[in-house]
Scaffold this active site. Structure first.
Site, PDB file in Angstrom:
ATOM      1  CB  SER A 108      38.465  38.411  29.687  1.00 42.95           C
ATOM      2  OG  SER A 108      37.110  38.444  30.044  1.00 42.95           O
ATOM      3  CB  SER A 109      34.453  35.766  26.817  1.00 44.70           C
ATOM      4  OG  SER A 109      33.823  36.079  28.042  1.00 44.70           O
ATOM      5  CB  CYS A 110      34.126  40.895  28.732  1.00 44.67           C
ATOM      6  SG  CYS A 110      35.604  41.193  29.670  1.00 44.67           S
ATOM      7  CE1 TYR A 137      40.304  42.964  32.941  1.00 46.26           C
ATOM      8  CE2 TYR A 137      38.700  42.345  31.267  1.00 46.26           C
ATOM      9  CZ  TYR A 137      39.566  41.992  32.278  1.00 46.26           C
ATOM     10  OH  TYR A 137      39.698  40.670  32.641  1.00 46.26           O
ATOM     11  CE  LYS A 141      43.017  40.690  31.360  1.00 41.06           C
ATOM     12  NZ  LYS A 141      43.938  39.706  31.929  1.00 41.06           N
ATOM     13  N   PRO A 164      39.319  32.935  28.397  1.00 44.31           N
ATOM     14  CG  PRO A 164      40.209  32.849  30.537  1.00 44.31           C
ATOM     15  CD  PRO A 164      40.300  33.612  29.255  1.00 44.31           C
ATOM     16  CG  HIS A 180      32.312  38.876  37.396  1.00 43.18           C
ATOM     17  ND1 HIS A 180      33.568  38.462  37.767  1.00 43.18           N
ATOM     18  CD2 HIS A 180      32.508  39.840  36.458  1.00 43.18           C
ATOM     19  CE1 HIS A 180      34.484  39.121  37.074  1.00 43.18           C
ATOM     20  NE2 HIS A 180      33.873  39.976  36.287  1.00 43.18           N
TER      21      HIS A 180
HETATM   22  N1  LIG Z   1      36.822  36.165  36.793  1.00 35.22           N
HETATM   23  C1  LIG Z   1      36.400  35.944  35.564  1.00 35.22           C
HETATM   24  O1  LIG Z   1      35.202  35.719  35.301  1.00 35.22           O
HETATM   25  C2  LIG Z   1      37.393  35.949  34.423  1.00 35.22           C
HETATM   26  C3  LIG Z   1      36.909  35.679  33.146  1.00 35.22           C
HETATM   27  C4  LIG Z   1      37.796  35.680  32.091  1.00 35.22           C
HETATM   28  C5  LIG Z   1      39.128  35.931  32.315  1.00 35.22           C
HETATM   29  N2  LIG Z   1      39.588  36.197  33.557  1.00 35.22           N
HETATM   30  C6  LIG Z   1      41.025  36.513  33.712  1.00 35.22           C
HETATM   31  O2  LIG Z   1      41.647  35.680  34.666  1.00 35.22           O
HETATM   32  C7  LIG Z   1      42.679  36.392  35.328  1.00 35.22           C
HETATM   33  C8  LIG Z   1      42.498  36.283  36.837  1.00 35.22           C
HETATM   34  O3  LIG Z   1      41.214  36.711  37.206  1.00 35.22           O
HETATM   35  P1  LIG Z   1      40.586  36.404  38.643  1.00 35.22           P
HETATM   36  O4  LIG Z   1      39.124  36.367  38.470  1.00 35.22           O
HETATM   37  O5  LIG Z   1      41.309  35.268  39.266  1.00 35.22           O
HETATM   38  O6  LIG Z   1      40.959  37.752  39.401  1.00 35.22           O
HETATM   39  P2  LIG Z   1      41.065  38.025  40.978  1.00 35.22           P
HETATM   40  O7  LIG Z   1      40.375  36.955  41.748  1.00 35.22           O
HETATM   41  O8  LIG Z   1      40.683  39.444  41.196  1.00 35.22           O
HETATM   42  O9  LIG Z   1      42.635  37.878  41.251  1.00 35.22           O
HETATM   43  C9  LIG Z   1      43.545  38.735  40.660  1.00 35.22           C
HETATM   44  C10 LIG Z   1      44.897  38.552  41.304  1.00 35.22           C
HETATM   45  O10 LIG Z   1      45.772  39.497  40.679  1.00 35.22           O
HETATM   46  C11 LIG Z   1      46.656  39.960  41.644  1.00 35.22           C
HETATM   47  N3  LIG Z   1      47.040  41.345  41.358  1.00 35.22           N
HETATM   48  C12 LIG Z   1      46.234  42.401  41.036  1.00 35.22           C
HETATM   49  N4  LIG Z   1      46.962  43.528  40.921  1.00 35.22           N
HETATM   50  C13 LIG Z   1      48.263  43.161  41.180  1.00 35.22           C
HETATM   51  C14 LIG Z   1      49.483  43.886  41.230  1.00 35.22           C
HETATM   52  N5  LIG Z   1      49.532  45.201  40.996  1.00 35.22           N
HETATM   53  N6  LIG Z   1      50.613  43.192  41.540  1.00 35.22           N
HETATM   54  C15 LIG Z   1      50.585  41.871  41.793  1.00 35.22           C
HETATM   55  N7  LIG Z   1      49.459  41.136  41.755  1.00 35.22           N
HETATM   56  C16 LIG Z   1      48.308  41.782  41.450  1.00 35.22           C
HETATM   57  C17 LIG Z   1      45.954  39.911  42.992  1.00 35.22           C
HETATM   58  O11 LIG Z   1      46.949  39.585  43.937  1.00 35.22           O
HETATM   59  P3  LIG Z   1      46.778  39.785  45.561  1.00 35.22           P
HETATM   60  O12 LIG Z   1      45.642  38.899  45.969  1.00 35.22           O
HETATM   61  O13 LIG Z   1      48.077  39.324  46.114  1.00 35.22           O
HETATM   62  O14 LIG Z   1      46.490  41.237  45.787  1.00 35.22           O
HETATM   63  C18 LIG Z   1      44.908  38.826  42.798  1.00 35.22           C
HETATM   64  O15 LIG Z   1      45.243  37.651  43.480  1.00 35.22           O
HETATM   65  C19 LIG Z   1      42.600  37.828  34.818  1.00 35.22           C
HETATM   66  O16 LIG Z   1      43.579  38.016  33.829  1.00 35.22           O
HETATM   67  C20 LIG Z   1      41.227  37.928  34.208  1.00 35.22           C
HETATM   68  O17 LIG Z   1      41.197  38.831  33.143  1.00 35.22           O
HETATM   69  C21 LIG Z   1      38.752  36.210  34.628  1.00 35.22           C
END
Ligand SMILES: NC(=O)c1ccc[n+]([C@@H]2O[C@H](COP(=O)([O-])OP(=O)(O)OC[C@H]3O[C@@H](n4cnc5c(N)ncnc54)[C@H](OP(=O)(O)O)[C@@H]3O)[C@@H](O)[C@H]2O)c1
Length: 313
Positions: A108-110, A137, A141, A164, A180
């Site tokens: 993640s960019s952060c 976090y 990462k 990302p 966010h």
């Molecule tokens: N959102 C952003 O702006 C952003 C920016 C940069 C990078 N990212 C990266 O993208 C990735 C996904 O982010 P997102 O925004 O899609 O997050 P999200 O919507 O919160 O989804 C995270 C998913 O992870 C699963 N999860 C969490 N804890 C778990 C565990 N203990 N066992 C199994 N599954 C687990 C959850 O599954 P369940 O639904 O089944 O509970 C959920 O579906 C992350 O690595 C994040 O760092 C996100």
């Protein structure tokens, strides 16, 4: 990645994971394996080992993580460190142990240093202190990126990482306690409109500059890199352009159709003045985003409206 390849998308109910599944299905991939966190808690080493031994996925997109806004990151510091380390250690190690052909890890960019020059180049990782509020976090990462790098070096695994920028899109989190900025604004303007409030209060001056990428564009880039990239260095994924928080607020206000005022609470902090990715490497590799912010916000607002009962608006 052959059309019948067995692909595990970890975190398929999340914003990124669901976009990845949509993207893969639209390209005709049908052998996609998914598990909810209830079915498979990725923090549980034994359970993850058994899952990988039974399923032996050929490709893995690791989009499961504990994710949240600044407040959640700062309050649940231990959980952000423990959960993310456990999830990625278990998945990456078992992918190696069961012969996964290729794995993609999402950073993640952060997690770049707090004072890194802008725009953020890939080379700036680990060149300075991190932002305190999300340090646990970020450390987790960074460890994930280093695991992919190290498993590649020691065992020859084709494990790649991407970085990302801020994302938004369908299945975003609209809970004001841990969302966010962009989904939080959608919810605030929508509630102000339906409740007839004369103004919406937002934090800071509105002057910070931020970059936003639609989750479907991210998924497109991830699938593209999974097929076309096998290098050790992680790759930034973004749009390469930023927008002020003030302009973002105006855009969302207009999309939602809210007629009131915006009050900027300048007693509250602004955060980093600018956060923008350098996406030169990604562009050189032949990928560019497709969604404009205007278009993406319209789609995301429709997603929010379809989930209104869930958020009891
Ligand atoms: N959102 C952003 O702006 C952003 C920016 C940069 C990078 N990212 C990266 O993208 C990735 C996904 O982010 P997102 O925004 O899609 O997050 P999200 O919507 O919160 O989804 C995270 C998913 O992870 C699963 N999860 C969490 N804890 C778990 C565990 N203990 N066992 C199994 N599954 C687990 C959850 O599954 P369940 O639904 O089944 O509970 C959920 O579906 C992350 O690595 C994040 O760092 C996100």
């Amino acid at each position: 990645m052959e059309k019948n390849a067995k692909i595990y998308v970890a975190g398929h109910r999340g914003m990124v994971g669901s976009a990845l599944v949509r993207r893969l299905q639209s390209e005709g991939y049908e052998n996609i394996i998914v598990r909810t966190s209830r079915e498979l808690d990725l923090r549980n080493q034994q359970a993850v080992t058994e899952f990988f031994e039974a399923e032996r996925p050929e490709y893995v997109f690791l989009a499961a993580a504990k994710v949240g806004g600044i407040m959640a990151n700062n309050i649940y510091r231990a959980e952000f460190l423990y959960d993310n380390l456990q999830i990625q250690n278990n998945v990456i190690h078992n992918a190696y142990a069961t012969g996964t052909k290729k794995l993609m890890f999402l950073g993640s960019s952060c997690i770049y240093p707090k004072m890194a020059p802008q725009p953020l180049k890939e080379d700036y990782l680990l060149t300075g202190p991190l932002e305190y509020t999300n340090e646990p976090y970020a450390i987790a990462k960074i460890t994930g990126i280093k695991m992919c790098e190290s498993y590649r070096k020691q065992y020859g695994c084709d494990f790649i990482s991407v970085m990302p920028t801020n994302l938004y899109g369908p299945n975003d989190n609209y809970d004001l306690n841990n969302s966010h900025v962009l989904p939080a604004m959608i919810r605030k303007f929508h509630e102000a409109k339906t409740e007839g409030k004369p103004f919406v209060e937002l934090w800071g001056t509105g002057s910070p500059l931020r970059e936003f990428l639609h989750a479907d564009d991210l998924a497109d880039a991830c699938v593209y890199l999974m097929k076309n990239y096998d290098g050790e260095q992680f790759v930034n994924i973004g749009v390469g352009e930023d927008i002020s928080i003030k302009s973002l607020a105006e855009l969302i206000k207009e999309t939602v159709g809210y007629g009131g005022q915006i009050h900027w609470n300048t007693d509250k902090p602004d955060g980093t003045p600018r956060k923008l990715m350098d996406v030169a490497r990604l562009h050189e590799m032949g990928w560019k985003h497709k969604y404009s912010l205007e278009e993406g916000i319209k789609i995301t607002y429709q997603d929010f409206l379809s989930k209104m009962t869930e958020y009891s608006v």
